[in-house]
Design a protein around this motif. Sequence first.
Motif, PDB file in Angstrom:
ATOM      1  N   PRO A 104      -5.594   4.411   2.991  1.00 32.76           N
ATOM      2  CA  PRO A 104      -4.874   5.694   2.967  1.00 32.76           C
ATOM      3  C   PRO A 104      -5.763   6.926   2.846  1.00 32.76           C
ATOM      4  N   ASN A 142       0.540   5.913   0.359  1.00 28.73           N
ATOM      5  CA  ASN A 142      -0.283   7.098   0.603  1.00 28.73           C
ATOM      6  C   ASN A 142      -0.290   8.007  -0.625  1.00 28.73           C
ATOM      7  N   GLU A 143      -0.947   7.530  -1.669  1.00 24.60           N
ATOM      8  CA  GLU A 143      -1.112   8.303  -2.899  1.00 24.60           C
ATOM      9  C   GLU A 143       0.224   8.777  -3.475  1.00 24.60           C
ATOM     10  N   GLY A 177      -5.743   3.300  -6.731  1.00 24.13           N
ATOM     11  CA  GLY A 177      -5.269   4.622  -6.368  1.00 24.13           C
ATOM     12  C   GLY A 177      -6.337   5.673  -6.592  1.00 24.13           C
ATOM     13  N   THR A 200      -2.408   3.788  -4.170  1.00 23.02           N
ATOM     14  CA  THR A 200      -2.726   3.447  -2.774  1.00 23.02           C
ATOM     15  C   THR A 200      -2.590   1.959  -2.470  1.00 23.02           C
ATOM     16  N   SER A 235      -6.008  -0.711   0.190  1.00 25.43           N
ATOM     17  CA  SER A 235      -6.056   0.239  -0.916  1.00 25.43           C
ATOM     18  C   SER A 235      -6.917   1.450  -0.584  1.00 25.43           C
ATOM     19  N   ALA A 272       0.847  -1.188   0.000  1.00 27.33           N
ATOM     20  CA  ALA A 272       0.000   0.000   0.000  1.00 27.33           C
ATOM     21  C   ALA A 272       0.884   1.241   0.000  1.00 27.33           C
ATOM     22  N   VAL A 307     -11.150   6.210  -4.400  1.00 28.94           N
ATOM     23  CA  VAL A 307     -10.159   5.224  -4.837  1.00 28.94           C
ATOM     24  C   VAL A 307     -10.795   4.283  -5.852  1.00 28.94           C
TER      25      VAL A 307
END
Length: 713
Positions: A413, A193-194, A503, A509, A410, A191, A461
């Motif tokens: 975040p 955080n963007e 993402g 993500t 996914s 995973a 997402v």
Amino acid sequence: MNIHKVTSQVGSNPISFETGKIAKLADGAVMVTSGETVVLVTAVSATKVKTGQTWFPLSVEYKEKASAAGQFPGGYFKREGRPTEKEILTCRMTDRPLRPLFPKGYLYETQIIALLLAADKVNDSDILAMNGASAALAISDIPFAGPIGAVRVGRVDGEFIINPVFEDREQSDLDLIYVGNKTDVIMIEGAANEISEEDFIKSLHFAQVAVQKLVEAQEELVRLAGKPKREYTVTVAKEELLEIGYEIAGSRIEAAIYAASKVERGKKVGVLRDEVETAIKARYPESTDFDVEQVFEYIQKKAFRISIMEKGVRADGRQVGDLRPLFAEANSLPRVHGSAIFARGETQAMGICTLAPADEKQFFDNYAGGEDSKRFILHYNFPPFSVGECGRMGGINRREIGHGALAERSIAPVIPDVEDFPYAMRISSEVMESNGSTSMATVCAGTMALLCAGVPLKAPVGGISVGLVTEWNDDGSLKAYKPLLDIIGSEDFYGDMDFKLCGTDNGVTGYQLDLKLAGLPMAILEEAIHMAKAARTTIIAKMTEAVSGPQDLSPHAPRIVSVKIPADRIGELIGPGGKNIKGIQAESGAEINIEDDGTVHIYASKEEGLLRAKSLIERMFQEIEVGKIYTGKVVSITNFGAFMEVLPGKDGLIHVSELAEGRTENVEDVVKKGDIITAKCLGVDEKGRVKMSRRAAIREEKMKSAEAEPVEA
């Protein structure tokens, strides 16, 4: 006793491999150590194939022992119980990169067992188990196209870190599990955080460099302690039976696999299979069902791959870069806190969101270290009707846990911080139709359901899968390949890759890569990443059409509000024996939870109860102001006046002379204990005694009434 040990300097703590000391009856056994975390991994493979065996029975078991952390297991029996989610996910991460490295047609029962023997709660054990499995197979006599290496990559303050410790992972915006050989990637999972696709690709290259060191260390261990590989036989389709299969179905198989729908394809393919079976058993009566299945699967796979590689046309008629038709619907169900449906072609998932107080978060054992709770939970359910079959309903399997974990990490975040949204959240994903990548439909449906429930997500997402079909030269070099966007079930089954990427419009993500190849050049994975990003933009746009942002909180969801009180006055709110807090809860019907920093969370099913509890708490911590009018209960009567509760826990005296206009002979002629009265604060003396006046409050009320009366002309 010949003990051999090698060490690889990767990350902040080196990883060492030791063999020859314990578990010597296993075909391969390795102790893997990093810091003071120790994992034993063994590999054993049977020397005979079981009668009737039709598939490769590889099993991987990973177990965390409570003793490794110096703890007793919980529960009545004080013994480790069923596998935790962490254990199951570690099993899956270990299994997936190993499986394609066994010879095709190898059907001997094989088992990998990893045991956490010591945990320092600094270095995670999953990476050690994955490397240990490779090392145990490599030094054994079991046929295995390894070794391979596994690392975790984090990123703190913009800098990539190999195998970050738990403290670093708390600050990291990336959690990448990467498995590869010396040159190629085999599996990824994790995973972020963007993070941007460009940075994501950089992290993959960074990981590959570290993996090479781990592979070299294992190769050194093989030179020191490796066994000669055993002889074995493989089970493959028989040439004479293949000839019959092509004679019967060769010219018609393509038309069958190109039927318009999954159901129609299944029927046409089934008819052909029956014809092939009849022909084979007529000429070779001793042939088994497995012989027939091998032949027909080989014919299907070859036709499927030729069509894509030569014509660029897929089983459902799409081109290699086409998405299936998309469908998105918000608020699909009544009563629930949030719901949505998302579909791509014949893949459909319903997401249902439930909100609860934050203290309903899930707690779990963490013998190896790391987090011990989570307030966002996603459960993935795959009923048999979703593929048009009958089947057992009941317990969840490892696949369901794995798919749910992928979707959960996914979306996680973009979940708001507890300070901004003090709820626990659960998504239940009900797969309604399955024809490829239901986990990605779950990500989309789950995101939409959260928005329908009023959860202020940082961004929506979306997720999509990318497949792959390859051709190889006789020398093992790659001849040609074609990536496939949005794969269906047959493309997953007969193809070489299932790469899932999730993402927001801002970045990645979540991700997971599974291969049926011994390795994949990084350039092909990079191409798949960019293909998935373009498709994700289209998918998120479709989701946004149905629900553009967080909706109002459902009237059926619990109401939550937080207030702050001085931390050193928490005892006042609780009261002796919990008297005060119990009283507030009884009067309002709300539930109250207090944090150590003085944050008070109030939960109620109805807004009236929520506001009442909030008012009572705020009143308890208000200071009495001179000149302000208060309403409260008379708590006691004396000869010289009455005491009223001005604020919770704070009383004031109304002297007999301040009860009413004129002379009052008997206090109880005016007020009685239990009466609710209004009085004005006249002052507070140096000892904190509060002087109240009912008479002054009455005068003030009369003045306001007079001012409000209209003036006659």
